[in-house]
Design a protein around this motif. Structure first.
Motif, PDB file in Angstrom:
ATOM      1  N   VAL A 284       2.352   6.112   7.345  1.00 52.20           N
ATOM      2  CA  VAL A 284       1.265   5.302   7.892  1.00 52.20           C
ATOM      3  C   VAL A 284       1.231   3.905   7.262  1.00 52.20           C
ATOM      4  O   VAL A 284       1.090   3.768   6.041  1.00 52.20           O
ATOM      5  CB  VAL A 284      -0.100   6.005   7.657  1.00 52.20           C
ATOM      6  N   GLY A 285       1.313   2.895   8.101  1.00 52.90           N
ATOM      7  CA  GLY A 285       1.292   1.506   7.623  1.00 52.90           C
ATOM      8  C   GLY A 285      -0.094   0.911   7.747  1.00 52.90           C
ATOM      9  O   GLY A 285      -0.368   0.133   8.652  1.00 52.90           O
ATOM     10  N   THR A 286      -0.965   1.309   6.825  1.00 56.47           N
ATOM     11  CA  THR A 286      -2.283   0.681   6.748  1.00 56.47           C
ATOM     12  C   THR A 286      -2.857   0.863   5.349  1.00 56.47           C
ATOM     13  O   THR A 286      -2.167   1.355   4.439  1.00 56.47           O
ATOM     14  CB  THR A 286      -3.230   1.183   7.873  1.00 56.47           C
ATOM     15  N   GLU A 287      -4.111   0.490   5.183  1.00 56.10           N
ATOM     16  CA  GLU A 287      -4.738   0.465   3.861  1.00 56.10           C
ATOM     17  C   GLU A 287      -4.759   1.861   3.223  1.00 56.10           C
ATOM     18  O   GLU A 287      -5.023   2.863   3.895  1.00 56.10           O
ATOM     19  CB  GLU A 287      -6.166  -0.090   4.020  1.00 56.10           C
ATOM     20  N   ILE A 288      -4.532   1.893   1.907  1.00 51.02           N
ATOM     21  CA  ILE A 288      -4.278   3.154   1.204  1.00 51.02           C
ATOM     22  C   ILE A 288      -5.453   4.146   1.221  1.00 51.02           C
ATOM     23  O   ILE A 288      -5.233   5.360   1.264  1.00 51.02           O
ATOM     24  CB  ILE A 288      -3.800   2.880  -0.249  1.00 51.02           C
ATOM     25  N   HIS A 289      -6.698   3.650   1.235  1.00 49.10           N
ATOM     26  CA  HIS A 289      -7.814   4.605   1.232  1.00 49.10           C
ATOM     27  C   HIS A 289      -7.843   5.417   2.505  1.00 49.10           C
ATOM     28  O   HIS A 289      -8.135   6.618   2.483  1.00 49.10           O
ATOM     29  CB  HIS A 289      -9.153   3.882   1.027  1.00 49.10           C
ATOM     30  N   LEU A 290      -7.533   4.774   3.617  1.00 50.00           N
ATOM     31  CA  LEU A 290      -7.499   5.520   4.875  1.00 50.00           C
ATOM     32  C   LEU A 290      -6.321   6.500   4.877  1.00 50.00           C
ATOM     33  O   LEU A 290      -6.466   7.648   5.301  1.00 50.00           O
ATOM     34  CB  LEU A 290      -7.422   4.548   6.069  1.00 50.00           C
ATOM     35  N   PRO A 299      -4.462  18.760   5.950  1.00 50.86           N
ATOM     36  CA  PRO A 299      -3.512  19.404   5.037  1.00 50.86           C
ATOM     37  C   PRO A 299      -2.316  20.069   5.747  1.00 50.86           C
ATOM     38  O   PRO A 299      -1.298  20.332   5.103  1.00 50.86           O
ATOM     39  CB  PRO A 299      -4.376  20.459   4.319  1.00 50.86           C
ATOM     40  N   ASP A 300      -2.466  20.313   7.064  1.00 54.19           N
ATOM     41  CA  ASP A 300      -1.344  20.947   7.774  1.00 54.19           C
ATOM     42  C   ASP A 300      -0.378  19.927   8.376  1.00 54.19           C
ATOM     43  O   ASP A 300       0.492  20.261   9.173  1.00 54.19           O
ATOM     44  CB  ASP A 300      -1.875  21.887   8.869  1.00 54.19           C
ATOM     45  N   ARG A 301      -0.542  18.652   8.008  1.00 59.59           N
ATOM     46  CA  ARG A 301       0.426  17.628   8.417  1.00 59.59           C
ATOM     47  C   ARG A 301       0.920  16.937   7.156  1.00 59.59           C
ATOM     48  O   ARG A 301       0.184  16.837   6.172  1.00 59.59           O
ATOM     49  CB  ARG A 301      -0.221  16.604   9.361  1.00 59.59           C
ATOM     50  N   PHE A 302       2.147  16.429   7.222  1.00 64.71           N
ATOM     51  CA  PHE A 302       2.708  15.725   6.064  1.00 64.71           C
ATOM     52  C   PHE A 302       2.457  14.226   6.273  1.00 64.71           C
ATOM     53  O   PHE A 302       2.909  13.654   7.268  1.00 64.71           O
ATOM     54  CB  PHE A 302       4.203  16.040   5.964  1.00 64.71           C
ATOM     55  N   ILE A 303       1.668  13.614   5.372  1.00 64.33           N
ATOM     56  CA  ILE A 303       1.264  12.216   5.572  1.00 64.33           C
ATOM     57  C   ILE A 303       1.564  11.399   4.320  1.00 64.33           C
ATOM     58  O   ILE A 303       1.129  11.752   3.213  1.00 64.33           O
ATOM     59  CB  ILE A 303      -0.245  12.143   5.916  1.00 64.33           C
ATOM     60  N   ILE A 304       2.327  10.319   4.506  1.00 65.46           N
ATOM     61  CA  ILE A 304       2.621   9.443   3.359  1.00 65.46           C
ATOM     62  C   ILE A 304       2.352   7.982   3.747  1.00 65.46           C
ATOM     63  O   ILE A 304       2.402   7.636   4.925  1.00 65.46           O
ATOM     64  CB  ILE A 304       4.098   9.573   2.882  1.00 65.46           C
ATOM     65  N   PRO A 305       2.083   7.122   2.726  1.00 65.66           N
ATOM     66  CA  PRO A 305       1.980   5.689   3.057  1.00 65.66           C
ATOM     67  C   PRO A 305       3.374   5.154   3.392  1.00 65.66           C
ATOM     68  O   PRO A 305       4.368   5.626   2.833  1.00 65.66           O
ATOM     69  CB  PRO A 305       1.450   5.056   1.772  1.00 65.66           C
ATOM     70  N   LEU A 306       3.423   4.186   4.275  1.00 63.09           N
ATOM     71  CA  LEU A 306       4.717   3.622   4.673  1.00 63.09           C
ATOM     72  C   LEU A 306       5.403   2.945   3.486  1.00 63.09           C
ATOM     73  O   LEU A 306       6.624   2.964   3.365  1.00 63.09           O
ATOM     74  CB  LEU A 306       4.468   2.625   5.823  1.00 63.09           C
ATOM     75  N   ASP A 307       4.580   2.334   2.609  1.00 69.34           N
ATOM     76  CA  ASP A 307       5.132   1.635   1.450  1.00 69.34           C
ATOM     77  C   ASP A 307       4.696   2.444   0.228  1.00 69.34           C
ATOM     78  O   ASP A 307       3.512   2.737   0.078  1.00 69.34           O
ATOM     79  CB  ASP A 307       4.491   0.236   1.445  1.00 69.34           C
ATOM     80  N   ASP A 308       5.624   2.810  -0.642  1.00 68.42           N
ATOM     81  CA  ASP A 308       5.203   3.706  -1.721  1.00 68.42           C
ATOM     82  C   ASP A 308       4.379   3.015  -2.812  1.00 68.42           C
ATOM     83  O   ASP A 308       3.923   3.648  -3.746  1.00 68.42           O
ATOM     84  CB  ASP A 308       6.384   4.519  -2.283  1.00 68.42           C
ATOM     85  N   CYS A 309       4.154   1.689  -2.686  1.00 69.66           N
ATOM     86  CA  CYS A 309       3.248   1.023  -3.657  1.00 69.66           C
ATOM     87  C   CYS A 309       1.800   1.281  -3.262  1.00 69.66           C
ATOM     88  O   CYS A 309       0.899   1.162  -4.094  1.00 69.66           O
ATOM     89  CB  CYS A 309       3.459  -0.480  -3.683  1.00 69.66           C
ATOM     90  N   GLY A 310       1.529   1.592  -1.993  1.00 68.38           N
ATOM     91  CA  GLY A 310       0.163   1.859  -1.557  1.00 68.38           C
ATOM     92  C   GLY A 310      -0.635   0.578  -1.454  1.00 68.38           C
ATOM     93  O   GLY A 310      -1.072   0.018  -2.467  1.00 68.38           O
ATOM     94  N   CYS A 311      -0.784   0.055  -0.241  1.00 70.75           N
ATOM     95  CA  CYS A 311      -1.455  -1.244  -0.069  1.00 70.75           C
ATOM     96  C   CYS A 311      -2.969  -1.082  -0.115  1.00 70.75           C
ATOM     97  O   CYS A 311      -3.547  -0.328   0.668  1.00 70.75           O
ATOM     98  CB  CYS A 311      -1.041  -1.843   1.270  1.00 70.75           C
ATOM     99  N   LEU A 312      -3.590  -1.812  -1.033  1.00 71.34           N
ATOM    100  CA  LEU A 312      -5.036  -1.715  -1.239  1.00 71.34           C
ATOM    101  C   LEU A 312      -5.713  -2.996  -0.774  1.00 71.34           C
ATOM    102  O   LEU A 312      -5.264  -4.083  -1.109  1.00 71.34           O
ATOM    103  CB  LEU A 312      -5.301  -1.521  -2.743  1.00 71.34           C
ATOM    104  N   CYS A 313      -6.799  -2.862  -0.017  1.00 73.84           N
ATOM    105  CA  CYS A 313      -7.598  -4.043   0.319  1.00 73.84           C
ATOM    106  C   CYS A 313      -8.614  -4.203  -0.805  1.00 73.84           C
ATOM    107  O   CYS A 313      -9.604  -3.460  -0.876  1.00 73.84           O
ATOM    108  CB  CYS A 313      -8.289  -3.907   1.667  1.00 73.84           C
TER     109      CYS A 313
END
Ligand code: 13P
Ligand code: SF4
Length: 362
Positions: A284-290, A299-313
Motif C-alpha cells: 500500500v502506497g499511502t500514509e503509514i498509520h492507515l 488479519p486474513d490478508r497480507f498487507i505491507i507498506p509499499l516503502d519499507d521506511c513507512g511514510c509518516l505525515c
C-alpha cells in the motif's frame, strides 16, 4: 495563530488516564460535539472519531449535518477550514493542534497563483478554469470560486476535471502536480499537454508555445509523504511477492501509479482491501498509520507498506490524545480553543468552489 504549549498536567497523564478523561469530556459535551477524524490519524485519536473518512466524506458531512455546535476536526488545517466554510454560522470548528498544517497546501500562495493567472490570461487564448485540490488554503479555493472553478478531492478528481475540460480550453490545476497528472492522463490527455508551472521561474519555466498548446497546467506542488514512493519500490515488492497487488494514492508520482494495480483515495484503498478475498496480498502506497490500521483490521490478508521506511505525515501526527483532551476540556470550561474561522469574503467564494464540487460529484 500559534499553538499554545500544553501544560504539563496533560503530558504527565498515562494513556489510560487520557482515554478516561477524553471519554468523560465527550460524554459531558454530548450531542453538542462531533469529532471528525481523517484516516491518517493515529489509532489513539481515531478511536474517538464519531465520523472517519477521506477529505470528501468529511466535507460532505460538514455540509450536511447542522446539529453539533462544536466540530473538533482531527485532521489538518485545510480540512478544518473547509469544514468551517461548509458548516452553519453557529457551528464552531476546532483544530486540536494549530501546527497540524500541510506542506502541500503551503506550496501555492495566493500572490503566486494570481501572478500565474495573469500570465496565462495574457499569453493564451480561450477559457481557463482553475481547479484546486482540497489540500489548499481557503484563499486558493476562493480564487477558484471567483474564476468559475471548483475544488476536487482524490476521490472525485476525474469527475471534476472532466466537468472543467468540457467547459474550458484549459485547466489550471492546483497545487498537486501528481494528482493533476494522474487524473489528466486517466481522462485521455497526453503528458505533453500537461506542463508544470513552477512559481519560482519566469512563465513557470515554460515556453509560450507549450502553454498555448496545453490542456492542463499543473502547479508545481507535491505531497512530501507520497512523493517518497518510487517505481523501484513497486519493482521490489513485486519481485519479492510475485502475486502481490499494489495499491497507491493518486498523490504518488505518475511512474508509481502507472505500475500500481489500483489507485484511489484513502476511502477507496480501505474499500478495495477490505472487500478483497481473504488471502490477498497488498502493498500500500499511502500514509503509514492507515497502512498499519488496515493490517490490524484485516488479519486474513497480507498487507505491507509499499516503502519499507513507512511514510509518516508528521503534521497529521501533531494531533495527539493530549491535544484532543485539552480541546474537549476547554470546550467544557466554556472556551473555544483553536477555532478555525475563515474570513467571510474568502469563505463566500471558497463555498462556491466547494459547493460546485459537491454538486458535480453527487
Ligand atoms: P484523501 O483522504 O482524500 O484520499 O486525502 C489524502 C490526503 O493526503 C489528505 O491530506
Ligand atoms: Fe498534506 Fe501529504 Fe500530509 Fe496529506 S499526507 S496532509 S497532502 S503532507
Amino acid at each position: 495563530m500559534l499553538q499554545t504549549v500544553l501544560s504539563e498536567r496533560f503530558s504527565r497523564l498515562t494513556d489510560d488516564q487520557l482515554d478516561d478523561r477524553i471519554r468523560a469530556a465527550r460524554e459531558a459535551l454530548g450531542r453538542r460535539l462531533v469529532i471528525l477524524g481523517h484516516h491518517y490519524q493515529r489509532d489513539e485519536v481515531i478511536k474517538f472519531a464519531d465520523v472517519r473518512g477521506d477529505s470528501f466524506k468529511l466535507a460532505q458531512w460538514a455540509a450536511s449535518r447542522k446539529d453539533a455546535e462544536y466540530i473538533v476536526f482531527c485532521g489538518v488545517h485545510f480540512m478544518a477550514e473547509s469544514a468551517d466554510v461548509l458548516s452553519a454560522d453557529y457551528q464552531k470548528v476546532v483544530l486540536p493542534d494549530m501546527s497540524a498544517g500541510c506542506s502541500m497546501a503551503d506550496m501555492a500562495g495566493l500572490d503566486q497563483v494570481e501572478a500565474c493567472w495573469e500570465d496565462l490570461k495574457r499569453l493564451t487564448s480561450g477559457k481557463i478554469t482553475p481547479v484546486t485540490y482540497m489540500n489548499s488554503a481557503a484563499s486558493i479555493k476562493a480564487f477558484c470560486g471567483r474564476h468559475g472553478g471548483a475544488v476536487c478531492t482524490s476521490s472525485n478528481a476525474s469527475v471534476v476535471m472532466g466537468w472543467a475540460l468540457e467547459r474550458a480550453d484549459k485547466i489550471l490545476f492546483l497545487p498537486d502536480q501528481h494528482l493533476g497528472r494522474n487524473t489528466g492522463y486517466r481522462l485521455g490527455l497526453g503528458l505533453d499537454e500537461m506542463p508544470v508551472w513552477d512559481p519560482y521561474e519566469e512563465l513557470g519555466g515554460n515556453a509560450v508555445d507549450v502553454l498555448r498548446n496545453s490542456r492542463v497546467i499543473l502547479w508545481k506542488g507535491h505531497c512530501s509523504v507520497h512523493q517518497r514512493f518510487l517505481p523501484q519500490h513497486v519493482q521490489q515488492v513485486r519481485s519479492r511477492y510475485p502475486d502481490i497487488r499494489v495499491i497507491s494514492h493518486p498523490e504518488c508520482r505518475f511512474e508509481v501509479t502507472q505500475l500500481s494495480d489500483e489507485v484511489g483515495s484513502t476511502e477507496h484503498i480501505i474499500k478495495c482491501i477490505s472487500e478483497s478475498p481473504a488471502g490477498t496480498n497488498w502493498a500500500v502506497g499511502t500514509e503509514i498509520h492507515l497502512v498499519n490500521r488496515l493490517k490490524n483490521e484485516n488479519p486474513d490478508r497480507f498487507i505491507i507498506p509499499l516503502d519499507d521506511c513507512g511514510c509518516l505525515c508528521s503534521t497529521m501526527f501533531r494531533i495527539d490524545p493530549q491535544h484532543l483532551l485539552w480541546s474537549l476540556e476547554s470546550l467544557l470550561e466554556g472556551r473555544v480553543p483553536n477555532q478555525i474561522t475563515v474570513p467571510p469574503d474568502i469563505a463566500a467564494n471558497a463555498r462556491i468552489a466547494l459547493n460546485r464540487m459537491l454538486e458535480i460529484s453527487n
